[in-house]
Structures are given as C-alpha cells and as structure tokens.
Design a protein around this motif. Structure first.
Motif, PDB file in Angstrom:
ATOM      1  N   LEU A  89      17.974  71.191 132.729  1.00 22.11           N
ATOM      2  CA  LEU A  89      16.970  71.306 131.670  1.00 22.11           C
ATOM      3  C   LEU A  89      17.311  72.426 130.698  1.00 22.11           C
ATOM      4  N   ARG A  90      17.766  73.552 131.225  1.00 16.84           N
ATOM      5  CA  ARG A  90      18.090  74.685 130.353  1.00 16.84           C
ATOM      6  C   ARG A  90      19.166  74.303 129.331  1.00 16.84           C
ATOM      7  N   LYS A  91      20.124  73.467 129.743  1.00 14.17           N
ATOM      8  CA  LYS A  91      21.211  73.077 128.849  1.00 14.17           C
ATOM      9  C   LYS A  91      20.731  72.214 127.687  1.00 14.17           C
ATOM     10  N   SER A  92      19.546  71.638 127.821  1.00 17.69           N
ATOM     11  CA  SER A  92      19.030  70.754 126.767  1.00 17.69           C
ATOM     12  C   SER A  92      18.282  71.520 125.683  1.00 17.69           C
ATOM     13  N   ILE A  93      18.169  72.833 125.836  1.00 17.73           N
ATOM     14  CA  ILE A  93      17.351  73.642 124.929  1.00 17.73           C
ATOM     15  C   ILE A  93      18.205  74.683 124.225  1.00 17.73           C
ATOM     16  N   ILE A  94      18.066  74.764 122.910  1.00 17.00           N
ATOM     17  CA  ILE A  94      18.683  75.827 122.124  1.00 17.00           C
ATOM     18  C   ILE A  94      17.558  76.734 121.633  1.00 17.00           C
ATOM     19  N   ALA A  95      17.613  78.001 121.993  1.00 20.96           N
ATOM     20  CA  ALA A  95      16.537  78.938 121.660  1.00 20.96           C
ATOM     21  C   ALA A  95      16.953  79.815 120.485  1.00 20.96           C
ATOM     22  N   PRO A  96      16.468  79.524 119.264  1.00 17.19           N
ATOM     23  CA  PRO A  96      16.786  80.377 118.116  1.00 17.19           C
ATOM     24  C   PRO A  96      15.819  81.551 118.030  1.00 17.19           C
ATOM     25  N   ASN A  97      16.225  82.562 117.313  1.00 16.81           N
ATOM     26  CA  ASN A  97      15.353  83.712 117.051  1.00 16.81           C
ATOM     27  C   ASN A  97      14.947  83.719 115.583  1.00 16.81           C
ATOM     28  N   SER A  98      13.744  84.137 115.324  1.00 10.30           N
ATOM     29  CA  SER A  98      13.318  84.369 113.946  1.00 10.30           C
ATOM     30  C   SER A  98      12.694  85.761 113.883  1.00 10.30           C
ATOM     31  N   TYR A  99      12.618  86.297 112.679  1.00 12.96           N
ATOM     32  CA  TYR A  99      12.159  87.680 112.529  1.00 12.96           C
ATOM     33  C   TYR A  99      11.098  87.760 111.442  1.00 12.96           C
ATOM     34  N   GLN A 100      10.104  88.602 111.676  1.00 12.90           N
ATOM     35  CA  GLN A 100       9.012  88.774 110.731  1.00 12.90           C
ATOM     36  C   GLN A 100       8.836  90.265 110.444  1.00 12.90           C
ATOM     37  N   ILE A 101       8.346  90.550 109.263  1.00 13.89           N
ATOM     38  CA  ILE A 101       8.017  91.925 108.890  1.00 13.89           C
ATOM     39  C   ILE A 101       6.599  91.936 108.341  1.00 13.89           C
ATOM     40  N   ALA A 102       5.783  92.837 108.826  1.00 12.29           N
ATOM     41  CA  ALA A 102       4.433  93.019 108.294  1.00 12.29           C
ATOM     42  C   ALA A 102       4.412  94.325 107.499  1.00 12.29           C
ATOM     43  N   THR A 103       3.959  94.240 106.260  1.00  8.95           N
ATOM     44  CA  THR A 103       3.871  95.436 105.422  1.00  8.95           C
ATOM     45  C   THR A 103       2.532  96.139 105.659  1.00  8.95           C
ATOM     46  N   ALA A 104       2.411  97.307 105.090  1.00  5.24           N
ATOM     47  CA  ALA A 104       1.085  97.907 104.970  1.00  5.24           C
ATOM     48  C   ALA A 104       0.257  97.023 104.037  1.00  5.24           C
ATOM     49  N   PRO A 105      -1.069  97.081 104.119  1.00  4.72           N
ATOM     50  CA  PRO A 105      -1.896  96.268 103.215  1.00  4.72           C
ATOM     51  C   PRO A 105      -1.511  96.483 101.759  1.00  4.72           C
ATOM     52  N   LEU A 106      -1.387  95.378 101.015  1.00  2.00           N
ATOM     53  CA  LEU A 106      -0.989  95.446  99.616  1.00  2.00           C
ATOM     54  C   LEU A 106      -2.206  95.619  98.717  1.00  2.00           C
ATOM     55  N   SER A 107      -1.982  96.200  97.561  1.00  2.00           N
ATOM     56  CA  SER A 107      -3.064  96.325  96.580  1.00  2.00           C
ATOM     57  C   SER A 107      -3.434  94.948  96.051  1.00  2.00           C
ATOM     58  N   HIS A 108      -4.620  94.835  95.508  1.00  2.00           N
ATOM     59  CA  HIS A 108      -5.087  93.559  94.975  1.00  2.00           C
ATOM     60  C   HIS A 108      -4.169  93.067  93.865  1.00  2.00           C
ATOM     61  N   ASN A 109      -3.752  93.942  92.977  1.00  2.00           N
ATOM     62  CA  ASN A 109      -2.897  93.541  91.862  1.00  2.00           C
ATOM     63  C   ASN A 109      -1.578  92.962  92.344  1.00  2.00           C
ATOM     64  N   LEU A 110      -1.024  93.537  93.409  1.00  2.00           N
ATOM     65  CA  LEU A 110       0.246  93.035  93.932  1.00  2.00           C
ATOM     66  C   LEU A 110       0.038  91.744  94.722  1.00  2.00           C
ATOM     67  N   ARG A 111      -1.007  91.696  95.512  1.00  2.00           N
ATOM     68  CA  ARG A 111      -1.255  90.511  96.338  1.00  2.00           C
ATOM     69  C   ARG A 111      -1.462  89.260  95.489  1.00  2.00           C
ATOM     70  N   ARG A 112      -2.087  89.401  94.343  1.00  2.00           N
ATOM     71  CA  ARG A 112      -2.391  88.219  93.551  1.00  2.00           C
ATOM     72  C   ARG A 112      -1.155  87.645  92.856  1.00  2.00           C
ATOM     73  N   THR A 113      -0.033  88.349  92.948  1.00  2.00           N
ATOM     74  CA  THR A 113       1.207  87.809  92.381  1.00  2.00           C
ATOM     75  C   THR A 113       2.050  87.074  93.419  1.00  2.00           C
ATOM     76  N   ILE A 114       1.672  87.147  94.696  1.00  2.00           N
ATOM     77  CA  ILE A 114       2.457  86.531  95.760  1.00  2.00           C
ATOM     78  C   ILE A 114       1.635  85.406  96.386  1.00  2.00           C
ATOM     79  N   LEU A 115       2.123  84.158  96.278  1.00  2.00           N
ATOM     80  CA  LEU A 115       1.379  83.005  96.794  1.00  2.00           C
ATOM     81  C   LEU A 115      -0.095  83.101  96.397  1.00  2.00           C
ATOM     82  N   PRO A 116      -0.392  83.167  95.111  1.00  2.00           N
ATOM     83  CA  PRO A 116      -1.762  83.435  94.665  1.00  2.00           C
ATOM     84  C   PRO A 116      -2.778  82.371  95.073  1.00  2.00           C
ATOM     85  N   GLU A 117      -2.314  81.154  95.386  1.00  2.00           N
ATOM     86  CA  GLU A 117      -3.240  80.097  95.803  1.00  2.00           C
ATOM     87  C   GLU A 117      -3.297  79.940  97.319  1.00  2.00           C
ATOM     88  N   GLY A 118      -2.688  80.870  98.018  1.00  2.00           N
ATOM     89  CA  GLY A 118      -2.773  80.874  99.475  1.00  2.00           C
ATOM     90  C   GLY A 118      -1.856  79.890 100.146  1.00  2.00           C
TER      91      GLY A 118
END
Length: 280
Positions: A251-280
């Motif tokens: 079973l182990r041989k049938s699985i490939i386990a990739p890694n992904s990485y995330q970064i969380a910033t400090a809370p962004l200001s309203h002016n900056l947040r509304r320029t990134i994915l503004p519609e959510g």
C-alpha cells in the motif's frame, strides 16, 4: 497524560476550536468496521457508517487531524487533474462520466456536510481562481472553463489579463478562469468538527493508538495497537494516506506524499487587504 504528538504551532492550531477528547484505546473491543487513520477520509468514513447504523472504531496514531488534514491549505476545489473531456477519453463514456460527476460534487460534499451537522467551521465560498502564467496555460484554462460551463456549472468562465489583475491583485498572469463552486475553510476546525460529529453519531474515536499489527483470523480482522489493546472487526478501512506504513504490504508504494508550504503574515491593513483577492 501529556500529548506526545502535539500539533506544530501554526495559524490553524492557534485559531481552531479545542480538540475533541479522543482517549487512547485501553481495552480490547469488537466492532463492525475498524478505521485506521483519523484524518478527513477516516473520520468521514466513520461518520457516514455510524449514521447508517454500523458500529465503527477509529484508531489514530496521534491526535485526530495531526497529519495533512489539519495542516493543509484549506482550499476546497472540485475537479481532478484531468478535465471532463480527458476523463471521458481516458476511461470511456460510462466510467468517464461517473468520474466527472464525482469530481464535480466534491466541494458540495464538504460544504453540505458542514451545513448538515451545523459545524463551527470558518469558511467562505466565493469561488476559486486558477491563474495562467503562460500562453499555453491560458489556452488550458479557457478549455477547462468551457467544458465545465457546458456541463452546467453556472458562472464558470475564463478572463484575460486586465480582469485577472482586478480579481487577483497582480498583473503577472495572462488571465485565468473562475470556478464558482470552490471556496476555503479553516482545515483544522473542519477536522475537529468532523471528529465531534462522528462521535456524536456513535463512532468511537481513539487517539494516541498507533496500529502495529493487522492480521486475518477466520472471518475477522484483528487490529492491534502499540498499547496491546486489540480491535476485532469484520472489515478494516486503512485511511493513513501520506503516513501509510507496512500494515498492508504494497500500500505504501501506491502513495506519493508531496509537501506544500504556507506562510501566514501579520494582519494586513484594510487598504492592503482590499487589493488582494478583493472579492474573496
């Protein structure tokens, strides 16, 4: 008893509800189904079995959600690697269309389950954008949007560079496509709510209970934990994914386990947040 496998510090761990008690298995027991692995697959299986009246025991090596289920990016995206037309070409009309139907339903399955059990899970469902950073990628997302639109996904559409800049917040993409079915959840909160719902429905969930042996004895499976307690079950579901060991040879041989990485910033200001994915 101190938790020997604590979750790593993360934004998800800092903002999720507290874990549901899942004490180690202390005494041997008998059940219809034993599920090895307390992540999304294992606990969803346990929840649906328990709702159907099947007795089920879940054995998790660490805390439920310790693995990728509690540490992923939280994106809920329908579809598979292959587009609908490719699936039908690859697997034939009947099987291909069944796969397409399944792939189309996956995001609904998550959000519907959250609603059905009134889970306390931070979530948003404003769609998913896949950007195209090359001309070839742009042609691919145009085909993808057209195929899903043809299959009845209202609002699936491709767009060019100018709209991409408005929707995403950068002019680096040639364009992209919008899949309105997608969204995002707090993955560890969902994991813990799924665990609570499974227990409420009658499943027995045990953390800190690594399985060290899986053997067939007559018509039953014998599942033995590191503490010596055993589960006698008619059926076993192995839902260990990237943490699969050698319980079932091959079973182990049938699985490939990739890694992904995330970064969380400090809370962004309203002016900056509304320029990134503004519609959510």
């Amino acid at each position: 008893m101190a938790e020997p496998f604590p979750l790593e510090p993360s934004l998800w761990a800092a903002t999720a509800p507290p874990p549901v008690p899942a004490p180690p298995l202390q005494e041997s027991t008998t059940t219809d189904v034993c599920v090895v692995g307390g992540g999304y697959a294992g606990l969803s299986t346990a929840l649906h079995l328990a709702e159907a009246g099947t007795s089920v025991v879940v054995l998790e090596a660490r805390e439920p959600g310790w693995g990728a289920s509690g540490r992923n990016g939280g994106q809920v995206i329908p579809g598979l690697k292959y587009d609908p037309d490719e699936l039908i070409a690859k697997f034939g009309e009947e099987r291909g269309r069944r796969l397409v139907t399944f792939a189309a339903s996956t995001a609904d399955a998550v959000f519907d389950l959250i609603d059905k059990h009134a889970m306390d899970v931070p979530r948003i469902r404003a769609g998913w954008i896949q950007g195209a950073h090359t001309a070839e990628g742009m042609a691919q997302v145009e085909r993808r949007a057209a195929q899903w639109s043809r299959l009845g996904v209202t609002g699936a559409r491709s767009f060019g560079r100018s709209e991409s800049e408005r929707l995403v917040g950068t002019g680096k993409y040639f364009g992209g496509w919008l899949d309105p079915r997608g969204g995002g959840i707090q993955p560890l909160a969902y994991m813990r709510a799924l665990c609570a719902s499974a227990i409420k429905s009658g499943a027995k969930v045990h953390g800190r209970s690594p399985v060290v042996s899986l053997k067939r004895e007559g018509s039953k499976w014998v599942v033995t934990t590191s503490g010596g307690a055993r589960v006698l079950a008619s059926r076993v579901v192995l839902a260990t994914n990237g943490y699969t060991g050698d319980l079932l040879p091959g079973l182990r041989k049938s699985i490939i386990a990739p890694n992904s990485y995330q970064i969380a910033t400090a809370p962004l200001s309203h002016n900056l947040r509304r320029t990134i994915l503004p519609e959510g």
